[in-house]
Structures are given as structure tokens and as C-alpha cells.
Design a protein around this motif. Sequence first.
Motif, PDB file in Angstrom:
ATOM      1  N   VAL A 275       0.865  -1.189   0.000  1.00  0.00           N
ATOM      2  CA  VAL A 275       0.000   0.000   0.000  1.00  0.00           C
ATOM      3  C   VAL A 275       0.898   1.235   0.000  1.00  0.00           C
ATOM      4  O   VAL A 275       1.898   1.279   0.711  1.00  0.00           O
ATOM      5  CB  VAL A 275      -0.936   0.012   1.225  1.00  0.00           C
ATOM      6  CG1 VAL A 275      -1.787   1.269   1.249  1.00  0.00           C
ATOM      7  CG2 VAL A 275      -1.814  -1.226   1.244  1.00  0.00           C
ATOM      8  N   HIS A 276       0.524   2.228  -0.823  1.00  0.00           N
ATOM      9  CA  HIS A 276       1.286   3.473  -0.935  1.00  0.00           C
ATOM     10  C   HIS A 276       0.340   4.668  -0.845  1.00  0.00           C
ATOM     11  O   HIS A 276      -0.848   4.560  -1.156  1.00  0.00           O
ATOM     12  CB  HIS A 276       1.976   3.573  -2.299  1.00  0.00           C
ATOM     13  CG  HIS A 276       3.002   2.531  -2.560  1.00  0.00           C
ATOM     14  ND1 HIS A 276       4.321   2.703  -2.238  1.00  0.00           N
ATOM     15  CD2 HIS A 276       2.890   1.300  -3.122  1.00  0.00           C
ATOM     16  CE1 HIS A 276       5.000   1.621  -2.607  1.00  0.00           C
ATOM     17  NE2 HIS A 276       4.153   0.756  -3.151  1.00  0.00           N
ATOM     18  N   ALA A 277       0.900   5.819  -0.498  1.00  0.00           N
ATOM     19  CA  ALA A 277       0.169   7.077  -0.672  1.00  0.00           C
ATOM     20  C   ALA A 277       0.069   7.315  -2.181  1.00  0.00           C
ATOM     21  O   ALA A 277       0.913   6.853  -2.952  1.00  0.00           O
ATOM     22  CB  ALA A 277       0.906   8.220   0.007  1.00  0.00           C
ATOM     23  N   GLY A 278      -0.948   8.020  -2.621  1.00  0.00           N
ATOM     24  CA  GLY A 278      -1.186   8.211  -4.050  1.00  0.00           C
ATOM     25  C   GLY A 278      -0.062   8.890  -4.796  1.00  0.00           C
ATOM     26  O   GLY A 278       0.143   8.642  -5.984  1.00  0.00           O
ATOM     27  N   ASP A 279       0.713   9.723  -4.130  1.00  0.00           N
ATOM     28  CA  ASP A 279       1.792  10.449  -4.805  1.00  0.00           C
ATOM     29  C   ASP A 279       3.180   9.844  -4.551  1.00  0.00           C
ATOM     30  O   ASP A 279       4.191  10.460  -4.862  1.00  0.00           O
ATOM     31  CB  ASP A 279       1.787  11.914  -4.379  1.00  0.00           C
ATOM     32  CG  ASP A 279       1.978  12.093  -2.873  1.00  0.00           C
ATOM     33  OD1 ASP A 279       1.968  11.085  -2.137  1.00  0.00           O
ATOM     34  OD2 ASP A 279       2.119  13.241  -2.442  1.00  0.00           O
ATOM     35  N   CYS A 280       3.227   8.633  -4.034  1.00  0.00           N
ATOM     36  CA  CYS A 280       4.505   7.997  -3.721  1.00  0.00           C
ATOM     37  C   CYS A 280       5.228   7.591  -5.005  1.00  0.00           C
ATOM     38  O   CYS A 280       4.676   6.892  -5.849  1.00  0.00           O
ATOM     39  CB  CYS A 280       4.283   6.758  -2.849  1.00  0.00           C
ATOM     40  SG  CYS A 280       5.815   5.898  -2.422  1.00  0.00           S
ATOM     41  N   HIS A 281       6.467   8.035  -5.132  1.00  0.00           N
ATOM     42  CA  HIS A 281       7.234   7.709  -6.336  1.00  0.00           C
ATOM     43  C   HIS A 281       7.888   6.337  -6.250  1.00  0.00           C
ATOM     44  O   HIS A 281       8.483   5.878  -7.219  1.00  0.00           O
ATOM     45  CB  HIS A 281       8.294   8.791  -6.612  1.00  0.00           C
ATOM     46  CG  HIS A 281       9.387   8.838  -5.594  1.00  0.00           C
ATOM     47  ND1 HIS A 281       9.270   9.559  -4.430  1.00  0.00           N
ATOM     48  CD2 HIS A 281      10.588   8.244  -5.563  1.00  0.00           C
ATOM     49  CE1 HIS A 281      10.381   9.411  -3.732  1.00  0.00           C
ATOM     50  NE2 HIS A 281      11.196   8.620  -4.386  1.00  0.00           N
ATOM     51  N   MET A 282       7.756   5.662  -5.143  1.00  0.00           N
ATOM     52  CA  MET A 282       8.338   4.326  -4.991  1.00  0.00           C
ATOM     53  C   MET A 282       7.397   3.223  -5.485  1.00  0.00           C
ATOM     54  O   MET A 282       7.809   2.076  -5.610  1.00  0.00           O
ATOM     55  CB  MET A 282       8.688   4.070  -3.519  1.00  0.00           C
ATOM     56  CG  MET A 282       9.751   5.004  -2.980  1.00  0.00           C
ATOM     57  SD  MET A 282      11.320   4.855  -3.823  1.00  0.00           S
ATOM     58  CE  MET A 282      11.898   3.325  -3.141  1.00  0.00           C
ATOM     59  N   ALA A 283       6.145   3.567  -5.761  1.00  0.00           N
ATOM     60  CA  ALA A 283       5.184   2.565  -6.239  1.00  0.00           C
ATOM     61  C   ALA A 283       5.572   2.110  -7.636  1.00  0.00           C
ATOM     62  O   ALA A 283       6.063   2.884  -8.451  1.00  0.00           O
ATOM     63  CB  ALA A 283       3.778   3.150  -6.250  1.00  0.00           C
ATOM     64  N   GLY A 284       5.353   0.840  -7.909  1.00  0.00           N
ATOM     65  CA  GLY A 284       5.676   0.283  -9.217  1.00  0.00           C
ATOM     66  C   GLY A 284       4.674   0.703 -10.284  1.00  0.00           C
ATOM     67  O   GLY A 284       3.739   1.472 -10.040  1.00  0.00           O
ATOM     68  N   GLU A 285       4.856   0.146 -11.463  1.00  0.00           N
ATOM     69  CA  GLU A 285       3.993   0.489 -12.606  1.00  0.00           C
ATOM     70  C   GLU A 285       2.596  -0.123 -12.484  1.00  0.00           C
ATOM     71  O   GLU A 285       1.624   0.460 -12.933  1.00  0.00           O
ATOM     72  CB  GLU A 285       4.638  -0.008 -13.909  1.00  0.00           C
ATOM     73  CG  GLU A 285       5.908   0.709 -14.266  1.00  0.00           C
ATOM     74  CD  GLU A 285       5.662   2.131 -14.713  1.00  0.00           C
ATOM     75  OE1 GLU A 285       4.671   2.366 -15.422  1.00  0.00           O
ATOM     76  OE2 GLU A 285       6.465   3.008 -14.353  1.00  0.00           O
TER      77      GLU A 285
END
Length: 112
Positions: free
Chosen positions: A68-78
Motif C-alpha cells: 500500500v502506498h500514498a497516491g503520490d509515492c514515487h516508490m510505487a511500481g507500474e
Amino acid sequence: MFDDLPEDLERLQTLRTWHVMWVQRIDTKIASRRQRLAEEEYGRRHRPATPDWIVELGIGARHPPVQVHAGDCHMAGERRRAVNRTEARRLIAEGLKACGHCRPDVELNVID
């Protein structure tokens, strides 16, 4: 006034044809560029809003949730999908890993 132009009609018509051809090419390029700029502006104005929370999805036929990530997290994958606050809290509470960078568990007040 334009003494450098040829005197005969045939060469003058050739020059005119040549310049008309170039003006048409330039006009086509201008129209193409204006269209592209209009499309870019439309895209900027109609871009979907960044979701508050996202779930990074794994590889495979069923694409299981991974993190789970915050919507603006740049660590989330594609591979990802937007989720609402309730679902994000539920997924973390059920044991899905929270991103260590954006820390959605802290933001969502989910305590292990």
C-alpha cells in the motif's frame, strides 16, 4: 523595386509556384504544431486527479496486492490501482505491507 527578379513570365511563374509550395508546407507545419499544443493543453486540463491511496500489484494472472502506498509515492511500481481510505486501512490491517518510504500506515493511523 524588385529588380533582382527575372523578366520572363515562365520563370516568374516557376518562382511563384515554388514559394506557394513552401508557404503551404509552412502552414501545414504550423497547423500540426498548433494541434499538438492544443492536445497537450487538453491533456493537462483533463488529467485525472492523483488518488489518495494506491495498491501496488504483483505479477501473475491474478495480480495479487503487494504493498500500500500514498497516491503520490514515487516508490510505487507500474502496476497499481487506486483504493479509498477504508480499503487501504483494511489491507494494512490484514497484513499487507505498507510502503516504508511514504508510510501510509502512519497516515492512516493503523498500528500493528
